[in-house]
Design a protein around this motif. Sequence first.
Motif, PDB file in Angstrom:
ATOM      1  N   GLU A   1      -2.294 -41.063 -13.678  1.00  0.00           N
ATOM      2  CA  GLU A   1      -1.088 -40.363 -13.269  1.00  0.00           C
ATOM      3  C   GLU A   1      -0.543 -39.602 -14.467  1.00  0.00           C
ATOM      4  OE1 GLU A   1       2.434 -42.662 -12.341  1.00  0.00           O
ATOM      5  OE2 GLU A   1       1.428 -44.480 -13.046  1.00  0.00           O
TER       6      GLU A   1
ATOM      7  N   THR B   1      -0.710 -37.945  -9.241  1.00  0.00           N
ATOM      8  CA  THR B   1      -1.604 -39.087  -9.365  1.00  0.00           C
ATOM      9  C   THR B   1      -2.995 -38.681  -8.916  1.00  0.00           C
ATOM     10  OG1 THR B   1      -1.280 -39.942  -7.106  1.00  0.00           O
ATOM     11  CG2 THR B   1       0.302 -40.643  -8.797  1.00  0.00           C
TER      12      THR B   1
ATOM     13  N   GLY C   1       2.691 -36.411 -15.691  1.00  0.00           N
ATOM     14  CA  GLY C   1       3.895 -35.698 -15.281  1.00  0.00           C
ATOM     15  C   GLY C   1       4.529 -34.947 -16.429  1.00  0.00           C
TER      16      GLY C   1
ATOM     17  N   HIS D   1       5.278 -34.927 -10.924  1.00  0.00           N
ATOM     18  CA  HIS D   1       4.505 -36.169 -11.051  1.00  0.00           C
ATOM     19  C   HIS D   1       3.266 -36.059 -10.173  1.00  0.00           C
ATOM     20  CE1 HIS D   1       3.968 -40.648  -9.948  1.00  0.00           C
ATOM     21  NE2 HIS D   1       3.431 -40.440 -11.137  1.00  0.00           N
TER      22      HIS D   1
ATOM     23  N   ALA E   1       7.626 -33.044  -6.872  1.00  0.00           N
ATOM     24  CA  ALA E   1       8.458 -32.322  -7.834  1.00  0.00           C
ATOM     25  C   ALA E   1       9.742 -31.895  -7.139  1.00  0.00           C
ATOM     26  CB  ALA E   1       7.727 -31.109  -8.406  1.00  0.00           C
TER      27      ALA E   1
ATOM     28  N   ASN F   1      10.860 -32.813 -12.779  1.00  0.00           N
ATOM     29  CA  ASN F   1      10.398 -34.175 -12.465  1.00  0.00           C
ATOM     30  C   ASN F   1       9.035 -34.158 -11.757  1.00  0.00           C
ATOM     31  OD1 ASN F   1      12.825 -35.561 -13.390  1.00  0.00           O
ATOM     32  ND2 ASN F   1      13.824 -34.625 -11.615  1.00  0.00           N
TER      33      ASN F   1
END
Length: 274
Positions: free
Chosen positions: A190, A183, A192, A181, A162, A179
């Motif tokens: 995944e 996984t 986000g 994200h 991030a 942003n």
Amino acid sequence: MIKKICAGLLAAMFVSSVAIAEEKKDNLPSEVNADAIAYDANTGVVTAEGNVLLKHGPTRATGLHALFNVNSKEAHLVGNVIVVREDMRVTCNSMISNGQGHMFADGNVVAVQNLAPNEKYPEGDTRTFTGEHIDYFPDDKKHIIIPNGGFAESRVEGTFTADQMEGWIDEERYIGRGNAHMTSKQRNMEAGGDQVDYFGKEEGKAVLTGNAWAIQDNNTMRGNRMTVFMADDGKLKATPDSQPQAVGLDKVFDGEQIIISPEETPVEATSNEH
């Protein structure tokens, strides 16, 4: 050789002098070693140059140069810094400790925690945090702040990135802003959004806020806000964050039921299979 002998004598004198104050100040280093050491009794500042080693309790720190204030307990290490405290190892270009449980690490910061085997992680785990700057509060549930963008990885769980990151390592609670994200290796998933709040220790869920999305295998979900539950069986379940007043739409995502109220922003569930 003479310089090292003099440094050793100074170090011994310094340790002996501060040992008297140990009863009142328990955060003083118990050992100081370097190629050259100078101690100013008026200011209480120790200056160490070359192959610096500071030890105190569970903490061990090394670097090329160091300043330590006996009165304020502040320490500043520069050059190839390595700090080891319990199960956490931090490397960086420089580090400042304010003597009150707050460490500032700057430049190519890498923090690694080696977790011993336990019930949740039978083979243990290795967690890595990287960033240009990291604030670390070891006494506050291993609170870590990466303000300028960073990367977190668990050998078992997966990755988290991030623009801004914050976490409490002992609680496995992480927040990514901008942003964000994440996984999951175990779940082939995944997800986000503008912000991701991850709760790993107890609940095993992530709250996705703003342009939220989640993908598992060939299934994709999108919405403004959703909660992703990561079940032990590897299946992903996503729901709107608030409880619906009435059932308006049912969809199936990877075998799990998703209930969406017509008053809520719809969560889009699609399949990439043709």
